[in-house]
Design an enzyme around this catalytic site. Structure first.
Site, PDB file in Angstrom:
ATOM      1  N   ARG A   1       0.819  -1.219   0.000  1.00 60.93           N
ATOM      2  CA  ARG A   1       0.000   0.000   0.000  1.00 60.93           C
ATOM      3  C   ARG A   1       0.847   1.259   0.000  1.00 60.93           C
ATOM      4  O   ARG A   1       0.408   2.316  -0.473  1.00 60.93           O
ATOM      5  CB  ARG A   1      -0.997  -0.010   1.166  1.00 60.93           C
ATOM      6  CG  ARG A   1      -2.098  -1.039   0.980  1.00 60.93           C
ATOM      7  CD  ARG A   1      -3.029  -1.082   2.170  1.00 60.93           C
ATOM      8  NE  ARG A   1      -2.369  -1.510   3.368  1.00 60.93           N
ATOM      9  CZ  ARG A   1      -2.175  -2.789   3.714  1.00 60.93           C
ATOM     10  NH1 ARG A   1      -2.586  -3.752   2.918  1.00 60.93           N
ATOM     11  NH2 ARG A   1      -1.567  -3.092   4.845  1.00 60.93           N
TER      12      ARG A   1
ATOM     13  N   GLU B   1       2.268  -6.190  13.908  1.00 57.68           N
ATOM     14  CA  GLU B   1       1.026  -6.417  14.660  1.00 57.68           C
ATOM     15  C   GLU B   1       0.529  -7.857  14.525  1.00 57.68           C
ATOM     16  O   GLU B   1      -0.170  -8.369  15.385  1.00 57.68           O
ATOM     17  CB  GLU B   1      -0.055  -5.472  14.119  1.00 57.68           C
ATOM     18  CG  GLU B   1      -0.562  -4.458  15.114  1.00 57.68           C
ATOM     19  CD  GLU B   1      -1.668  -3.601  14.499  1.00 57.68           C
ATOM     20  OE1 GLU B   1      -1.631  -3.296  13.288  1.00 57.68           O
ATOM     21  OE2 GLU B   1      -2.583  -3.232  15.243  1.00 57.68           O
TER      22      GLU B   1
HETATM   23  P1  AMP Z   1       3.642  -1.800  12.112  1.00 60.36           P
HETATM   24  O1  AMP Z   1       4.915  -2.434  11.645  1.00 60.36           O
HETATM   25  O2  AMP Z   1       3.079  -2.481  13.309  1.00 60.36           O
HETATM   26  O3  AMP Z   1       3.805  -0.310  12.310  1.00 60.36           O
HETATM   27  O4  AMP Z   1       2.568  -2.037  10.984  1.00 60.36           O
HETATM   28  C1  AMP Z   1       2.570  -1.243   9.843  1.00 60.36           C
HETATM   29  C2  AMP Z   1       2.380  -2.035   8.581  1.00 60.36           C
HETATM   30  O5  AMP Z   1       1.323  -2.972   8.711  1.00 60.36           O
HETATM   31  C3  AMP Z   1       2.007  -1.121   7.448  1.00 60.36           C
HETATM   32  O6  AMP Z   1       2.620  -1.602   6.270  1.00 60.36           O
HETATM   33  C4  AMP Z   1       0.513  -1.197   7.373  1.00 60.36           C
HETATM   34  O7  AMP Z   1       0.085  -1.233   6.040  1.00 60.36           O
HETATM   35  C5  AMP Z   1       0.148  -2.499   8.086  1.00 60.36           C
HETATM   36  N1  AMP Z   1      -0.819  -2.296   9.162  1.00 60.36           N
HETATM   37  C6  AMP Z   1      -0.608  -2.563  10.473  1.00 60.36           C
HETATM   38  N2  AMP Z   1      -1.697  -2.317  11.199  1.00 60.36           N
HETATM   39  C7  AMP Z   1      -2.631  -1.877  10.335  1.00 60.36           C
HETATM   40  C8  AMP Z   1      -3.975  -1.436  10.486  1.00 60.36           C
HETATM   41  N3  AMP Z   1      -4.589  -1.436  11.666  1.00 60.36           N
HETATM   42  N4  AMP Z   1      -4.625  -1.017   9.385  1.00 60.36           N
HETATM   43  C9  AMP Z   1      -4.016  -1.028   8.168  1.00 60.36           C
HETATM   44  N5  AMP Z   1      -2.749  -1.428   7.971  1.00 60.36           N
HETATM   45  C10 AMP Z   1      -2.062  -1.859   9.041  1.00 60.36           C
END
Ligand code: AMP
Length: 174
Positions: free
Chosen positions: A61, A98
């Site tokens: 994305r 996550e």
């Molecule tokens: P993080 O590494 O935990 O900051 O997660 C960020 C990555 O996971 C990004 O590439 C986002 O596209 C995706 N992502 C994580 N949580 C979400 C969420 N709640 N909604 C949409 N995308 C998420």
């Protein structure tokens, strides 16, 4: 940019991709011509005087806005991808996100020491993905790195993951 209008264009999808996650779906923002214009213009204004030479987008994305911005800023576009997708020599970095553990890669010759880099992704959650991307750039030692997100999930405190002094910016805080 009308923050409330932009916020309304981002769709919350409950329990996607797994139970307990509220997924911030930016496809509803991207399909709205006025919202897309407004977001691109806002990001352009924020970075147009920083001398950005490469915009790096995180699969998948992050590719959308990073490509548009690279074009607007007259910079190059560089993809960070999931393992095994980039054809030439890569640097790799693993991290916790996550949903579990993951790895991302960048071409070893994508960034040079002369570059001023804007790293972009759609959502900041725990910060693990972007921190891994930032570490990947460490192999190439560009002149300067900026970090940007469309959406920051403030409650998860992902911003704290980054070194102090790194400019981390987000358009919308949820
Ligand atoms: P993080 O590494 O935990 O900051 O997660 C960020 C990555 O996971 C990004 O590439 C986002 O596209 C995706 N992502 C994580 N949580 C979400 C969420 N709640 N909604 C949409 N995308 C998420």
């Amino acid at each position: 940019m009308d923050e409330e209008f932009i916020k309304k264009q981002i769709r919350d999808v409950m329990d996607f991709p797994i139970k307990g996650i509220v997924f911030k779906d930016i496809t509803t923002l991207l399909k709205n011509a006025d919202a897309l214009q407004s977001v691109v213009q806002e990001l352009y204004e924020r970075y147009k005087d920083k001398g950005i030479t490469k915009v790096v987008g995180i699969e998948s994305r992050g590719f959308v806005m990073a490509s548009i911005l690279a074009y607007k800023l007259k910079a190059g576009f560089v993809p960070i991808r999931k393992p095994g997708k980039l054809p030439a020599l890569t640097w790799s970095e693993s991290y916790d996100n996550e949903y579990g553990r993951d790895t991302i890669e960048i071409h070893q010759d994508a960034i040079s020491t002369d570059d001023v880099v804007l790293l972009h992704d759609d959502v900041l959650a725990t910060g693990g993905t972007m921190l891994a991307a930032y570490r990947l750039l460490g192999h190439s030692a560009p002149r300067c790195i900026y970090v940007n997100f469309l959406v920051e999930l403030e409650a998860l405190g992902g911003r704290k993951a980054f070194p102090s002094g790194l400019e981390v910016d987000s358009l919308i805080k949820c």
